[in-house]
Motif scaffolding. Structure first.
Motif, PDB file in Angstrom:
ATOM      1  N   CYS A   1      22.453   2.260 -30.175  1.00 22.82           N
ATOM      2  CA  CYS A   1      22.610   0.819 -30.382  1.00 22.82           C
ATOM      3  C   CYS A   1      23.726   0.573 -31.395  1.00 22.82           C
ATOM      4  O   CYS A   1      23.735   1.170 -32.475  1.00 22.82           O
TER       5      CYS A   1
ATOM      6  N   LEU B   1      24.124  -1.922 -33.158  1.00 22.14           N
ATOM      7  CA  LEU B   1      23.657  -2.702 -34.303  1.00 22.14           C
ATOM      8  C   LEU B   1      22.739  -1.917 -35.233  1.00 22.14           C
ATOM      9  O   LEU B   1      22.871  -1.998 -36.450  1.00 22.14           O
ATOM     10  N   CYS B   2      21.784  -1.147 -34.658  1.00 21.24           N
ATOM     11  CA  CYS B   2      20.808  -0.478 -35.531  1.00 21.24           C
ATOM     12  C   CYS B   2      20.819   1.051 -35.398  1.00 21.24           C
ATOM     13  O   CYS B   2      20.173   1.738 -36.176  1.00 21.24           O
TER      14      CYS B   2
ATOM     15  N   CYS C   1      20.148  -2.124 -28.254  1.00 19.32           N
ATOM     16  CA  CYS C   1      18.765  -1.825 -27.884  1.00 19.32           C
ATOM     17  C   CYS C   1      17.993  -3.113 -27.599  1.00 19.32           C
ATOM     18  O   CYS C   1      18.395  -4.212 -28.003  1.00 19.32           O
TER      19      CYS C   1
ATOM     20  N   CYS D   1      17.077  -5.267 -30.638  1.00 20.09           N
ATOM     21  CA  CYS D   1      18.175  -6.062 -31.191  1.00 20.09           C
ATOM     22  C   CYS D   1      18.505  -7.228 -30.270  1.00 20.09           C
ATOM     23  O   CYS D   1      18.798  -8.329 -30.741  1.00 20.09           O
TER      24      CYS D   1
HETATM   25 ZN   LIG Z   1      19.311  -2.016 -32.064  1.00 16.56          ZN
END
Ligand SMILES: [Zn+2]
Length: 82
Positions: free
Chosen positions: A51, A53-54, A69, A72
């Motif tokens: 992902c 973002l995370c 993901c 997110c």
């Molecule tokens: Zn994520």
């Protein structure tokens, strides 16, 4: 397991990964690999999609060349304006 082989780079800097190494890492045609220069050595590892973002590697949805993901995606749907 340790595999060590000598290969020559071609004019464009390409080096063929020996079949034994491709098989050991599960690298097939189209598999993304990450090259990391560390001192005088280059590490090559199979790229694991994650992902953007995370960093999670589960329940991914592709977004262009990136992945996001499911958690997110859900959190983006509930973002509040600042
Ligand atoms: Zn994520």
């Amino acid at each position: 397991m340790k595999i060590s082989m000598v290969r020559r780079a071609d004019a464009l800097g390409r080096v063929v990964l020996p079949e034994e190494i491709r098989n050991a890492l599960g690298i097939a045609e189209g598999t993304s690999v990450r090259l990391t220069l560390d001192g005088g050595r280059v590490a090559l590892e199979k790229e694991t999609p994650q992902c953007a973002l995370c960093g999670s590697t589960e329940n991914l949805h592709s977004h262009g060349e990136s992945a996001v993901c499911e958690a997110c995606v859900a959190s983006i749907g509930t973002l509040e304006q600042l």
